[in-house]
Write an enzyme that holds these catalytic residues in place. Structure first.
Site, PDB file in Angstrom:
ATOM      1  N   SER A 182       0.834  -1.197   0.000  1.00  0.00           N
ATOM      2  CA  SER A 182       0.000   0.000   0.000  1.00  0.00           C
ATOM      3  C   SER A 182       0.870   1.250   0.000  1.00  0.00           C
ATOM      4  CB  SER A 182      -0.862  -0.011   1.266  1.00  0.00           C
ATOM      5  OG  SER A 182      -1.428   1.254   1.496  1.00  0.00           O
ATOM      6  N   TYR A 206      -2.117  -1.612  10.773  1.00  0.00           N
ATOM      7  CA  TYR A 206      -2.344  -2.180   9.436  1.00  0.00           C
ATOM      8  C   TYR A 206      -1.190  -1.806   8.505  1.00  0.00           C
ATOM      9  CZ  TYR A 206      -3.771  -2.166   4.578  1.00  0.00           C
ATOM     10  OH  TYR A 206      -3.771  -2.327   3.220  1.00  0.00           O
ATOM     11  N   LYS A 263       2.119  -3.990   6.509  1.00  0.00           N
ATOM     12  CA  LYS A 263       2.549  -3.924   5.102  1.00  0.00           C
ATOM     13  C   LYS A 263       4.050  -3.629   5.029  1.00  0.00           C
ATOM     14  CE  LYS A 263      -1.346  -4.775   3.131  1.00  0.00           C
ATOM     15  NZ  LYS A 263      -1.506  -6.135   2.614  1.00  0.00           N
TER      16      LYS A 263
END
Ligand code: NAD
Ligand code: UD1
Length: 331
Positions: A124, A149, A153
């Site tokens: 992302s 989150y 990544k």
């Protein structure tokens, strides 16, 4: 090629399965249905006329992944499976670290064991942190992430880099998505967030469908074109095609690509385009800025164009029309 797609029943995974099948790849899906429905498999068949093998397994159970590799000659893996809700990850960090990291490590270990060393990974733009320039280029590297989150990544990107450094027979493409929106033009597959959406496009849809009263626009005093936040919204079908290019044109080694349109669109521009294209009113009010939001960022997508021959083709109008078409079909 025979491709294992983890999280293949989800929003981006399902659209990618369609594009893979269109290019005559054989697709095997593994998904634990945590954030998706089994009926998506029928929709995929309806759209493509092809069949898809589905394993309803949890990647956290390593022996289940082994079973898949034992019974299929897999050539490459596209790894979408994971939890993705930013706000929830702040409240339940262990759940996010546990699922996203454990499932990835299990998958990599099994791939290594079965000598399947071609991987495409869903990352992302959030891993850039706040680099101080709104146009994100791959060479900028990773910055400080702002939620668990995003940190999963960044951590998985690091794990992949370490893995490649230890064994350069791996070919790994890390794809950094900007803001995926839209739906398949058939109206059969799209995004279905649970509960009240946090992201802009799903919220706009609920307001347009009169399921929520009013959209809160978080700030109109940013130093942007009209004061509202600016993002690079990418149609999910363009994004899905990016994965097919990443596989078909995969270069040796570990490579990182931005997948975005390269164009910033403001929140207000998205809302007014949605209203115009669909001839429907979206009630909105301007409220305070949302803590943690950056004013503006968008992709420099030139590396994906130069090396994968990929660029976005759909317009903001397509995004708004296809999103609403899916919502109407599924009300
Ligand atoms: P999604 O939630 O729609 O799809 C993820 C799928 O993975 C779901 O079907 C879910 O059931 C499955 N899954 C989760 N944990 C699993 C596990 N342990 N075992 C098996 N299946 C599991 O999400 P999406 O929007 O399609 O995103 C796909 C990937 O792209 C995710 O890794 C996400 O973090 C990443 N990504 C998404 C966005 C976005 O805005 N949608 C942006 C950047 C990156
Ligand atoms: C966030 C995540 C990103 C994730 C993406 C999913 C961060 C830093 N980024 O991006 O990791 O991949 O979601 O698409 O957490 N907005 C409103 N009203 C709303 C909702 C949003 O005005 O009700 C505005 C936001 O202020 C922002 C823009 O719309 O300017 C986009 O927001 P959103 O869709 O939530 O995505 P991001 O925050 O960009």
């Amino acid at each position: 090629m025979k491709i294992l797609v983890t999280g293949g029943l989800g929003f981006i995974g399902s659209h990618t399965c369609v594009e893979l099948a269109k290019q005559n790849h054989e697709v095997i899906i593994v998904d634990n249905l945590y954030n998706s429905k089994e009926e998506v498999i029928d929709k995929l068949k309806q759209i493509t006329g092809k069949s898809f093998k589905l394993y309803k397994y949890d990647l956290v159970e390593k022996e289940k992944i082994e079973e898949i590799f034992e019974s299929n000659e897999i050539d490459a893996v596209i790894h979408f499976a994971g939890y993705k809700a930013v706000g929830e990850s702040v409240k339940k960090p262990l759940m996010y670290y546990s699922n996203n990291l454990q499932s990835t490590i299990n998958l990599l270990e099994v791939m290594q064991k079965y000598d399947v060393k071609k991987l495409v990974f869903s990352s992302s733009a959030t891993v850039y942190g706040d680099p101080g320039n709104p146009k994100y280029v791959e060479e900028m590297g990773r910055g400080k992430t702002t939620n668990p989150y995003g940190t999963t990544k960044a951590m998985i990107e690091q794990i992949l880099e370490d893995l490649y450094a230890s064994d350069n027979s791996w070919d790994i493409s890390i794809l950094r998505y900007f803001n995926p929106v839209g739906a398949h033009e058939s109206g059969l597959i799209g995004e279905e967030p649970n509960g009240i959406p946090n992201n802009l496009m799903p919220y706009v849809m609920k307001v347009a469908a009169r399921k929520l009263e009013v959209l809160s626009i978080f700030g109109n005093d940013y130093p942007t074109v009209d004061g509202t936040g600016v993002r690079d919204f990418i149609h999910v079908v363009d994004l899905a095609k990016g994965h097919v290019c990443a596989l078909d044109k995969m270069k040796k080694g570990l490579n990182i690509y931005n997948l975005g349109s390269g164009k910033g669109v403001s929140v207000m521009e998205l809302v007014t385009t949605f209203e115009k294209v669909n001839d429907i009113k979206v009630n909105y009010k301007i409220v305070e800025r949302r803590p943690g939001d950056l004013p503006e960022y968008y992709a420099d997508p030139s590396k994906a164009l130069n090396e994968l021959g990929w660029k976005t083709e759909k317009t903001l109008e397509d995004i708004c029309r296809d999103s609403w078409n899916y919502e109407k079909n599924n009300m």
